[in-house]
Enzyme design. Structure first.
Site, mmCIF file in Angstrom:
data_model
loop_
_atom_site.group_PDB
_atom_site.id
_atom_site.type_symbol
_atom_site.label_atom_id
_atom_site.label_comp_id
_atom_site.label_asym_id
_atom_site.label_seq_id
_atom_site.Cartn_x
_atom_site.Cartn_y
_atom_site.Cartn_z
ATOM 1 N N ARG A 57 30.769 11.967 55.319
ATOM 2 C CA ARG A 57 29.842 12.829 54.711
ATOM 3 C C ARG A 57 28.589 12.130 54.441
ATOM 4 N NH1 ARG A 57 28.688 10.272 50.926
ATOM 5 N NH2 ARG A 57 27.244 12.018 50.161
ATOM 6 N N GLY A 58 27.598 12.914 53.896
ATOM 7 C CA GLY A 58 26.205 12.377 54.003
ATOM 8 C C GLY A 58 25.465 12.478 55.290
ATOM 9 N N ALA A 59 24.237 13.054 55.442
ATOM 10 C CA ALA A 59 23.727 13.636 56.589
ATOM 11 C C ALA A 59 23.561 12.609 57.733
ATOM 12 C CB ALA A 59 22.100 14.274 56.298
ATOM 13 N N ARG A 109 29.598 21.662 59.884
ATOM 14 C CA ARG A 109 28.867 21.950 58.544
ATOM 15 C C ARG A 109 27.524 22.342 58.993
ATOM 16 N NH1 ARG A 109 29.358 17.470 54.218
ATOM 17 N NH2 ARG A 109 28.840 19.292 52.877
ATOM 18 N N GLN A 218 30.569 13.055 44.221
ATOM 19 C CA GLN A 218 30.106 12.177 44.948
ATOM 20 C C GLN A 218 29.397 11.289 44.375
ATOM 21 O OE1 GLN A 218 29.710 15.535 45.558
ATOM 22 N NE2 GLN A 218 29.778 15.762 47.725
ATOM 23 N N ASP A 259 19.422 16.758 53.026
ATOM 24 C CA ASP A 259 20.090 17.269 54.184
ATOM 25 C C ASP A 259 19.289 17.762 55.345
ATOM 26 O OD1 ASP A 259 22.094 17.052 52.202
ATOM 27 O OD2 ASP A 259 23.189 17.124 54.060
ATOM 28 N N ASN A 269 19.072 19.476 49.464
ATOM 29 C CA ASN A 269 20.187 18.366 49.039
ATOM 30 C C ASN A 269 21.066 18.991 48.246
ATOM 31 O OD1 ASN A 269 20.573 15.661 49.423
ATOM 32 N ND2 ASN A 269 20.114 15.570 47.121
ATOM 33 N N LYS A 270 22.044 18.117 48.055
ATOM 34 C CA LYS A 270 23.293 18.764 47.175
ATOM 35 C C LYS A 270 23.103 19.401 46.175
ATOM 36 C CE LYS A 270 26.654 17.544 47.896
ATOM 37 N NZ LYS A 270 27.358 18.748 48.646
HETATM 38 O O1 MRU Z 1 28.345 17.158 50.998
HETATM 39 P P1 MRU Z 1 27.649 15.856 51.139
HETATM 40 O O2 MRU Z 1 28.475 14.816 50.206
HETATM 41 O O3 MRU Z 1 27.763 15.700 52.400
HETATM 42 O O4 MRU Z 1 26.208 15.923 50.718
HETATM 43 C C1 MRU Z 1 25.530 14.667 50.940
HETATM 44 C C2 MRU Z 1 23.843 14.922 50.323
HETATM 45 O O5 MRU Z 1 23.732 15.911 49.490
HETATM 46 C C3 MRU Z 1 23.203 13.740 50.518
HETATM 47 O O6 MRU Z 1 22.387 13.673 49.455
HETATM 48 C C4 MRU Z 1 22.416 13.816 51.637
HETATM 49 O O7 MRU Z 1 23.568 14.180 52.772
HETATM 50 C C5 MRU Z 1 21.675 12.633 52.162
HETATM 51 S S1 MRU Z 1 22.827 11.100 52.463
HETATM 52 C C6 MRU Z 1 21.628 9.958 52.821
#
Ligand code: MRU
Length: 369
Positions: A57-59, A109, A218, A259, A269-270
């Site tokens: 996970r994470g963009a 996603r 996270q 994201d 973002n999250k």
């Molecule tokens: O749902 P996730 O854990 O994939 O969400 C991740 C985030 O929101 C991060 O802040 C974003 O993807 C940037 S990662 C460098």
């Protein structure tokens, strides 16, 4: 602060290719911090599930996993039973299957643009190689090179974001971050954590506060873990404590990942990021969004157009708990992301430089570099 162990979580690769086994290898992030388990993804279903279930996970990491995933699947189209069992195939047949797998992975996603960005880049490379007269087998080799390049690029880009972000803070500063935009969300350094890691290398002595980040934690499970493993001075707080630490004057800057950045500077973002941004504005703390230019989506005019992923209710009511923490059948709203209005964003830190308002102009200029 923690003494450095002989093997830390930062010594593992977030996403890697195993060419011999034709698989994508990832750290199963749902098991962290308790257990470091590497898993191999061989099929489209396994790759899709790993992305959907946040094992990876994470963009940026999702983008790299998808690029490596579509390469693994392309090899399987041509060599369904290993390198010796090549199937005679013309490009049209190959591309039909390739495009089908690509669309399937892309559906895992919706919010992180890096997923479609990486898959579209692989698709362009595939079609260009065909135009250049390459055979299907050569095209698959070219796809492999591109997937590895996307990963290497991610490392270079994150380091450059770190250098640019570091110019915004000074030794001893307090930094707050939300969710995990760390090494575990990328291939090295992270985005929001890149200035922290570079500062750590240079003895800056930052004091970092990590929001735990409900509902999937996270911040607690990943950010606090990786920063602590790196020996950074990090304090874990619940999401509802950020106002207090800012009011106390402990925070000089907020760094978060992202994201998708819309053309006007709105950022998805999250979930909870926009609350942090609003609180930061209230207390005069600069709010910095760290993002590679691959996360900037100039085709999306404003945050209104960003599709926000909705996730299952169980993540809020019972996941991570020994027993349910809410009445059975309760209505639950569980968006995985929110959009922070560009008015709340002090600057967007990319590998090519720092964009400030008016973001329409500054983002477009950075994306041309
Ligand atoms: O749902 P996730 O854990 O994939 O969400 C991740 C985030 O929101 C991060 O802040 C974003 O993807 C940037 S990662 C460098």
């Amino acid at each position: 602060m923690k003494e450095k162990d002989s093997m830390s979580i930062l010594d593992y690769e977030t996403v890697a290719l195993d060419e011999n086994d034709n698989s994508v290898v990832i750290i199963d992030q749902t098991k962290l911090p308790g257990k470091t388990e590497m898993i191999k993804l061989h099929t489209a279903q396994e790759i899709w599930d790993a992305i959907y279930l946040l094992k990876v996970r994470g963009a940026p990491a999702i983008g790299v996993a998808a690029a490596m995933g579509i390469y693994v699947l392309a090899r399987k189209i041509v060599w369904p039973i290993g390198q010796s069992g090549t199937v005679e195939m013309d490009f049209t047949d190959f591309y039909e299957k390739f495009a089908e797998q690509k669309d399937y992975l892309n559906s895992a996603r919706p919010t992180a643009v890096n997923l479609s960005w990486a898959l579209n880049r692989m698709d362009r490379v595939c079609r260009q190689a065909h135009k250049d007269g390459r055979t299907v087998e050569e095209i698959v080799e070219i796809l492999g090179r591109e997937a590895r390049e996307i990963k290497e690029e991610d490392i270079r880009v994150c380091r450059a974001i770190g250098e640019n972000g570091l110019s915004l803070v000074k030794p001893g500063d307090g930094i707050l971050t939300h969710c995990n935009a760390g090494q575990l969300a990328t291939c090295k350094y992270g985005t929001a954590t890149a200035p922290i890691y570079l500062g750590q290398e240079r003895g800056y002595g930052f004091k970092v506060f990590a929001d735990e980040t409900r509902p999937l934690l996270q911040g607690a499970r990943l950010t606090a873990y990786e920063l602590y493993s790196a020996g950074v001075d990090v304090t874990l707080i619940c999401d509802n404590m950020s106002a207090m630490v800012m009011k106390n004057g402990w925070i000089n800057a907020v760094f978060v990942g992202c994201d998708r950045v819309a053309a006007n500077g709105d950022v998805a973002n999250k979930i909870g990021t926009s609350v942090v941004a609003a609180v930061a504005k209230r207390y005069g703390v600069p709010f910095y969004v760290c993002a590679p230019t691959s996360t900037i989506d100039l085709n999306t005019a404003t945050g209104e157009e960003i599709q926000i992923e909705q996730r299952p209710a169980e993540e809020v009511t019972q996941m991570w708990y020994r027993e349910p923490m809410a009445p059975e059948g309760i209505k639950v709203f569980n968006p995985a992301f929110d959009v922070t209005d560009h008015e709340l964003v002090t600057a967007i830190v990319t590998e090519h430089g720092i964009a400030r308002a008016p973001f329409g102009d500054s983002l477009a200029a950075l994306c041309k570099k």
